[in-house]
Design a protein around this motif. Structure first.
Motif, PDB file in Angstrom:
ATOM      1  N   VAL A  84       0.837  -1.206   0.000  1.00 24.05           N
ATOM      2  CA  VAL A  84       0.000   0.000   0.000  1.00 24.05           C
ATOM      3  C   VAL A  84       0.869   1.252   0.000  1.00 24.05           C
ATOM      4  CG1 VAL A  84      -1.626   1.335   1.407  1.00 24.05           C
ATOM      5  CG2 VAL A  84      -2.040  -1.073   0.990  1.00 24.05           C
ATOM      6  N   SER A  85       1.949   1.258   0.778  1.00 24.18           N
ATOM      7  CA  SER A  85       2.833   2.432   0.764  1.00 24.18           C
ATOM      8  C   SER A  85       3.497   2.599  -0.599  1.00 24.18           C
ATOM      9  CB  SER A  85       3.877   2.331   1.874  1.00 24.18           C
ATOM     10  OG  SER A  85       4.717   1.234   1.652  1.00 24.18           O
ATOM     11  N   TRP A  86       3.801   1.496  -1.274  1.00 26.17           N
ATOM     12  CA  TRP A  86       4.335   1.588  -2.634  1.00 26.17           C
ATOM     13  C   TRP A  86       3.274   2.159  -3.569  1.00 26.17           C
ATOM     14  CZ3 TRP A  86       2.188  -1.355  -6.650  1.00 26.17           C
ATOM     15  CH2 TRP A  86       2.774  -1.160  -7.884  1.00 26.17           C
ATOM     16  N   VAL A  93       8.259   6.788  -7.171  1.00 21.14           N
ATOM     17  CA  VAL A  93       9.272   5.732  -7.244  1.00 21.14           C
ATOM     18  C   VAL A  93       9.473   5.211  -8.656  1.00 21.14           C
ATOM     19  CG1 VAL A  93       9.025   5.032  -4.853  1.00 21.14           C
ATOM     20  CG2 VAL A  93       7.634   3.923  -6.576  1.00 21.14           C
ATOM     21  N   GLY A  94       8.478   5.361  -9.515  1.00 23.63           N
ATOM     22  CA  GLY A  94       8.621   4.991 -10.924  1.00 23.63           C
ATOM     23  C   GLY A  94       8.846   3.499 -11.138  1.00 23.63           C
ATOM     24  N   VAL A  99       9.693  -2.501  -9.976  1.00 21.92           N
ATOM     25  CA  VAL A  99      10.544  -3.702  -9.995  1.00 21.92           C
ATOM     26  C   VAL A  99      10.826  -4.158  -8.561  1.00 21.92           C
ATOM     27  CG1 VAL A  99      12.842  -4.565 -10.593  1.00 21.92           C
ATOM     28  CG2 VAL A  99      11.557  -3.188 -12.227  1.00 21.92           C
ATOM     29  N   GLY A 100      11.067  -3.221  -7.666  1.00 24.88           N
ATOM     30  CA  GLY A 100      11.325  -3.581  -6.263  1.00 24.88           C
ATOM     31  C   GLY A 100      10.140  -4.272  -5.615  1.00 24.88           C
ATOM     32  N   LEU A 106       7.189 -11.472  -5.357  1.00 24.29           N
ATOM     33  CA  LEU A 106       7.620 -12.784  -5.846  1.00 24.29           C
ATOM     34  C   LEU A 106       8.330 -13.585  -4.752  1.00 24.29           C
ATOM     35  CD1 LEU A 106       8.831 -11.944  -9.455  1.00 24.29           C
ATOM     36  CD2 LEU A 106       6.787 -13.225  -8.759  1.00 24.29           C
ATOM     37  N   ILE A 107       9.135 -12.919  -3.943  1.00 28.63           N
ATOM     38  CA  ILE A 107       9.790 -13.613  -2.822  1.00 28.63           C
ATOM     39  C   ILE A 107       8.747 -14.120  -1.834  1.00 28.63           C
ATOM     40  CG2 ILE A 107      11.273 -13.262  -0.805  1.00 28.63           C
ATOM     41  CD1 ILE A 107      13.006 -11.447  -2.578  1.00 28.63           C
ATOM     42  N   LEU A 108       7.750 -13.295  -1.530  1.00 23.01           N
ATOM     43  CA  LEU A 108       6.703 -13.731  -0.601  1.00 23.01           C
ATOM     44  C   LEU A 108       5.889 -14.890  -1.161  1.00 23.01           C
ATOM     45  CD1 LEU A 108       5.467 -10.384   0.922  1.00 23.01           C
ATOM     46  CD2 LEU A 108       6.544 -12.262   2.114  1.00 23.01           C
TER      47      LEU A 108
END
Length: 144
Positions: A84-86, A93-94, A99-100, A106-108
């Motif tokens: 949500v913050s993203w 952040v663009g 990508v981040g 994906l890791i989660l």
């Protein structure tokens, strides 16, 4: 006319407040230590819960599944906060932020699949084990 004070010059009210808080708290502790009552009766150390006598130990053992559910809640709650913050700062952040967060999700997902594969998400009884035990029991009855 602007003042050329150093940046730390405005911290004195905060430091004065902190010193007064420490002084007041330590003063209250000292006064209660010297003026407080001392109880030496054995009943002072007994547990009293709404007039109900103690029946056993307060150390109850819970199955590990409760703790696993709590950990999953914390993990996925934090995931929601990060996503949500993203989403709120998406324009700032663009693509690098996209990508981040994609790597993060994906890791989660990979961790969730791993936990599912090792059986960490199986909270109920294992139906395969139950059916095997049931068929073994039927075979024993048939032999007898």
């Amino acid at each position: 006319m602007t003042s050329q004070l150093p940046h730390d010059a405005h911290l004195w009210p905060l430091l004065l407040y902190a010193a007064l808080v420490v002084l007041m708290a330590s003063g209250m502790l000292l006064i209660s230590h010297f003026l407080g009552q001392r109880h030496e009766e054995p009943a002072t150390d007994e547990i009293y819960e709404s007039g109900i006598p103690v029946t056993g130990s307060a150390r109850l053992l819970f199955p590990i599944h409760f703790y696993i559910v709590a950990m999953f809640f914390v993990i996925f709650d934090l995931e929601a906060v990060f996503v949500v913050s993203w989403a709120i700062s998406l324009r700032q952040v663009g693509w690098a932020g996209y990508v981040g967060v994609l790597i993060f999700i994906l890791i989660l997902v990979a961790v969730l699949i791993y936990e599912w594969r090792i059986g960490a998400l199986d909270f109920g009884p294992n139906s395969k084990k139950i059916l095997k035990a049931y068929y073994r029991r039927l075979q024993k009855k048939a032999r007898a």
